[in-house]
Design an enzyme around this catalytic site. Structure first.
Site, PDB file in Angstrom:
ATOM      1  N   SER A  90      24.294  28.510  92.091  1.00 33.55           N
ATOM      2  CA  SER A  90      24.639  27.182  91.602  1.00 33.55           C
ATOM      3  C   SER A  90      25.579  26.487  92.598  1.00 33.55           C
ATOM      4  O   SER A  90      25.207  26.311  93.768  1.00 33.55           O
ATOM      5  CB  SER A  90      25.228  27.281  90.200  1.00 33.55           C
ATOM      6  OG  SER A  90      25.261  26.017  89.571  1.00 33.55           O
ATOM      7  N   ASP A 126      14.741  26.944  84.835  1.00 31.45           N
ATOM      8  CA  ASP A 126      16.065  26.388  85.127  1.00 31.45           C
ATOM      9  C   ASP A 126      16.136  24.941  84.632  1.00 31.45           C
ATOM     10  O   ASP A 126      15.422  24.071  85.142  1.00 31.45           O
ATOM     11  CB  ASP A 126      16.330  26.434  86.633  1.00 31.45           C
ATOM     12  CG  ASP A 126      17.782  26.134  86.993  1.00 31.45           C
ATOM     13  OD1 ASP A 126      18.391  25.268  86.328  1.00 31.45           O
ATOM     14  OD2 ASP A 126      18.301  26.749  87.942  1.00 31.45           O
ATOM     15  N   HIS A 145      19.198  28.818  84.211  1.00 32.18           N
ATOM     16  CA  HIS A 145      20.286  28.627  85.167  1.00 32.18           C
ATOM     17  C   HIS A 145      21.343  29.678  84.832  1.00 32.18           C
ATOM     18  O   HIS A 145      22.372  29.384  84.205  1.00 32.18           O
ATOM     19  CB  HIS A 145      20.855  27.209  85.029  1.00 32.18           C
ATOM     20  CG  HIS A 145      21.720  26.794  86.174  1.00 32.18           C
ATOM     21  ND1 HIS A 145      21.209  26.437  87.397  1.00 32.18           N
ATOM     22  CD2 HIS A 145      23.077  26.687  86.288  1.00 32.18           C
ATOM     23  CE1 HIS A 145      22.194  26.113  88.208  1.00 32.18           C
ATOM     24  NE2 HIS A 145      23.340  26.280  87.561  1.00 32.18           N
TER      25      HIS A 145
END
Length: 278
Positions: free
Chosen positions: A99, A231, A259
């Site tokens: 991320s 995601d 995610h």
């Protein structure tokens, strides 16, 4: 251990033999090193890797700043990663970021190429402003963002904070949903180690240099891109773009992954990471 950088002290943990290839793990926004779980690091070290994880500024036991007033920029977070390698006497490492950590990893490899022997980008997006070719977050997340932040808990109430953080993870999970028992244990460790959990939100306020997306073409080390098919923040096209724009980039799409990095995905993620870091 604690390592001093320019303006901060960072909490750093290592696992494995210093003589093995080094892997620097960079966490996402609002995430301490605990999100790179000890069993994950142990399995990576057991495969012959020297694993380095650390608390970003404003997380865990590293230096924190008043909520809403980060005393640093994203440039400092890039410099921190290099300072950790210096402090540990590591010349070159494979850098793996998830991320926001993936965005930092892109800058580390482009701006400090002599220090990086390979890069893994997980659940992230190409550096620079998002273009019209990249899809937005899911409708659910966009609606959540539009409603604004939920009321913060009493940060001194351990149970309330764990419940708050757990609910914050839920919209980002893939089709299998959250591993709630594991996450409650993880968030308990996060709470117990953090000096100011409220300060983690400073990551969303950071200013700093914005790397042009075109510089991805300068990456000359092996690059592995790991992305979930579910995601909701960065749909799979973001990972596909990274694999396309980084020369020789290799994409691993993990079916059903959101995610997140749940334990059920480790059996697919870890062998790929071991191969990439060899």
């Amino acid at each position: 251990m604690r390592l001093a950088t320019d303006g901060a002290e960072l909490c750093v943990d290592t696992t494995g033999d210093r003589g093995d290839p080094a892997v620097l793990l960079v966490a996402g926004a609002h995430a301490s090193m605990d999100y790179w779980e000890e069993p994950f690091c142990a399995r990576l070290a057991g495969a012959g890797r020297y694993v380095i994880r650390y608390d970003l500024r404003d997380t865990g036991a590293s230096t924190t700043y008043p909520p809403g007033r980060p005393g640093y920029t994203s440039d400092d977070l890039v410099s921190d990663a290099v300072a950790i390698l210096d402090g540990l006497g590591v010349g070159r490492a494979h850098v793996a970021g998830i991320s926001m950590g993936g965005a930092l990893a892109q800058r580390i490899v482009v701006e400090h190429p002599a220090r990086v022997r390979g890069v893994t980008l997980m659940s992230t997006s190409p550096a620079g402003p998002g273009g019209p070719d990249l899809p937005p977050p899911s409708e659910e997340l966009r609606a959540l963002f539009a409603r604004g932040d939920a009321a913060e808990p009493d940060w001194s109430d351990r149970d309330a904070v764990i419940a708050f953080l757990l609910e914050g993870e839920r919209p980002y999970a893939g089709r299998r949903g959250l591993e709630e028992e594991r996450l409650r244990e993880l968030l308990g460790r996060v709470y117990d180690r953090s000096s100011s959990l409220a300060s983690g939100g400073n990551h969303y306020l950071l200013e700093g240099t914005e790397m042009p997306r075109a510089r991805l073409g300068e990456i000359a080390v092996p690059a592995l891109i790991i992305h979930g098919t579910d995601d909701p923040l960065f749909p799979p096209a973001h990972g596909e773009a990274l694999a396309r724009e980084i020369p020789g980039g290799r994409l691993l799409l993990v079916e059903g992954l959101g995610h997140e990095l749940p334990r059920w995905a480790w059996d697919e993620v870890l062998p790929a990471l071991v191969e990439a870091t060899g």
